[in-house]
Design a protein around this motif. Structure first.
Motif, PDB file in Angstrom:
ATOM      1  N   SER A  82       3.581  -2.260   0.966  1.00  0.00           N
ATOM      2  CA  SER A  82       4.460  -2.177   2.131  1.00  0.00           C
ATOM      3  C   SER A  82       4.775  -0.720   2.469  1.00  0.00           C
ATOM      4  O   SER A  82       4.850  -0.345   3.651  1.00  0.00           O
ATOM      5  CB  SER A  82       5.766  -2.935   1.874  1.00  0.00           C
ATOM      6  N   PHE A  85       2.063   1.632   4.504  1.00  0.00           N
ATOM      7  CA  PHE A  85       2.021   1.708   5.961  1.00  0.00           C
ATOM      8  C   PHE A  85       2.694   3.000   6.442  1.00  0.00           C
ATOM      9  O   PHE A  85       2.295   3.577   7.458  1.00  0.00           O
ATOM     10  CB  PHE A  85       2.708   0.492   6.590  1.00  0.00           C
ATOM     11  N   ASP A 185      -4.441   0.320   8.612  1.00  0.00           N
ATOM     12  CA  ASP A 185      -3.351  -0.657   8.648  1.00  0.00           C
ATOM     13  C   ASP A 185      -3.867  -2.093   8.594  1.00  0.00           C
ATOM     14  O   ASP A 185      -3.208  -2.978   8.032  1.00  0.00           O
ATOM     15  CB  ASP A 185      -2.495  -0.456   9.898  1.00  0.00           C
ATOM     16  N   GLU A 186      -5.032  -2.331   9.160  1.00  0.00           N
ATOM     17  CA  GLU A 186      -5.586  -3.684   9.132  1.00  0.00           C
ATOM     18  C   GLU A 186      -5.944  -4.085   7.705  1.00  0.00           C
ATOM     19  O   GLU A 186      -5.685  -5.223   7.283  1.00  0.00           O
ATOM     20  CB  GLU A 186      -6.811  -3.780  10.036  1.00  0.00           C
ATOM     21  N   TYR A 187      -6.528  -3.131   6.961  1.00  0.00           N
ATOM     22  CA  TYR A 187      -6.852  -3.439   5.563  1.00  0.00           C
ATOM     23  C   TYR A 187      -5.582  -3.609   4.737  1.00  0.00           C
ATOM     24  O   TYR A 187      -5.503  -4.488   3.871  1.00  0.00           O
ATOM     25  CB  TYR A 187      -7.725  -2.348   4.955  1.00  0.00           C
ATOM     26  N   THR A 189      -2.828  -4.764   5.765  1.00  0.00           N
ATOM     27  CA  THR A 189      -2.299  -6.090   6.098  1.00  0.00           C
ATOM     28  C   THR A 189      -2.962  -7.158   5.239  1.00  0.00           C
ATOM     29  O   THR A 189      -2.300  -8.083   4.745  1.00  0.00           O
ATOM     30  CB  THR A 189      -2.515  -6.395   7.588  1.00  0.00           C
ATOM     31  N   SER A 190      -4.266  -7.026   5.029  1.00  0.00           N
ATOM     32  CA  SER A 190      -4.968  -7.991   4.182  1.00  0.00           C
ATOM     33  C   SER A 190      -4.519  -7.862   2.728  1.00  0.00           C
ATOM     34  O   SER A 190      -4.410  -8.867   2.005  1.00  0.00           O
ATOM     35  CB  SER A 190      -6.493  -7.802   4.285  1.00  0.00           C
ATOM     36  N   SER A 192      -1.481  -6.922   1.810  1.00  0.00           N
ATOM     37  CA  SER A 192      -0.148  -7.535   1.778  1.00  0.00           C
ATOM     38  C   SER A 192      -0.254  -9.046   1.643  1.00  0.00           C
ATOM     39  O   SER A 192       0.480  -9.673   0.862  1.00  0.00           O
ATOM     40  CB  SER A 192       0.627  -7.185   3.055  1.00  0.00           C
ATOM     41  N   PHE A 193      -1.176  -9.635   2.392  1.00  0.00           N
ATOM     42  CA  PHE A 193      -1.385 -11.080   2.328  1.00  0.00           C
ATOM     43  C   PHE A 193      -1.834 -11.484   0.928  1.00  0.00           C
ATOM     44  O   PHE A 193      -1.345 -12.475   0.359  1.00  0.00           O
ATOM     45  CB  PHE A 193      -2.427 -11.490   3.364  1.00  0.00           C
TER      46      PHE A 193
END
Length: 204
Positions: A82, A85, A185-187, A189-190, A192-193
């Motif tokens: 988190s 980012f 940021d897209e990676y 996000t993955s 974080s998921f």
């Protein structure tokens, strides 16, 4: 008495000679449970070492109560993701600011920013690599492409700096590194998921 996450531990203060030994023993208990110590309270006060090995100087007869707070490794990793980012945002801002500094001839300020930013980028990549090696975080095609592009840009920037090609350095910062940092940021996000799922599993 010794408490770990609010529960009385089987460890007894009488087993140890000083506070450093207590910390080492509780740290092993936490590590065995795949947890990391986040806070240590000594006699109802938060303990933070003021100098190296201060805990060794605290004899066991000075201790009435030790409270340890720990967190699962995977929960800590989730929190770190988190925060990453903020790191990609800082890289974007630093790239843009350094580029603007170079274009207006403020080389000293630009070089200082670039040096700090490159260290941040390397630490960022090392952290991502640790997630993958220590937690089996996904290594996607997107990740591979991003790291290869990052490495390529850093090599090109180093060559441009050695050749004192300030225009090329400014262009690389503004048009290559800054936009690429946003793509991370897209990676993230993955990631974080992935870690959120892992946290949910251990919470069940």
């Amino acid at each position: 008495m010794i408490y770990i996450n609010g529960q009385k531990s089987e460890l007894e203060l009488s087993q140890f000679a000083n506070f450093e030994e207590v910390i080492a023993a509780t740290n092993k208990v936490c590590n065995d449970a795949e947890e990391i110590i986040t806070e240590v309270h000594l006699n109802n006060e938060l303990f933070q070492e003021l100098y190296p090995h201060q805990a060794e100087d605290i004899e066991i007869n000075e201790i009435q109560k030790v409270e340890i707070t720990s967190m699962k490794y995977v929960e800590m990793a989730s929190q770190i993701v988190s925060e990453l980012f903020k790191v990609t945002k800082s890289i974007r801002l630093a790239s843009t600011n350094a580029s603007e500094s170079l274009r207006r001839g403020d080389d000293a300020d630009a070089f200082n920013t670039i040096t700090n930013m490159i260290d941040v980028v390397r630490n960022f990549l090392n952290m991502i690599s640790c997630f993958q090696s220590d937690f089996s975080a996904p290594v996607t095609d997107e990740y591979t492409a991003l790291t290869e592009k990052y490495s390529q840009i850093l090599v090109e920037m180093n060559d441009a700096l050695e050749n004192q090609d300030w225009i090329l350095v400014a262009d690389l910062l503004e048009f290559e590194l800054a936009p690429l940092s946003a793509d991370w940021d897209e990676y993230l996000t993955s990631l974080s998921f992935f870690f959120n799922n892992e946290v949910n599993v251990i919470s069940q």
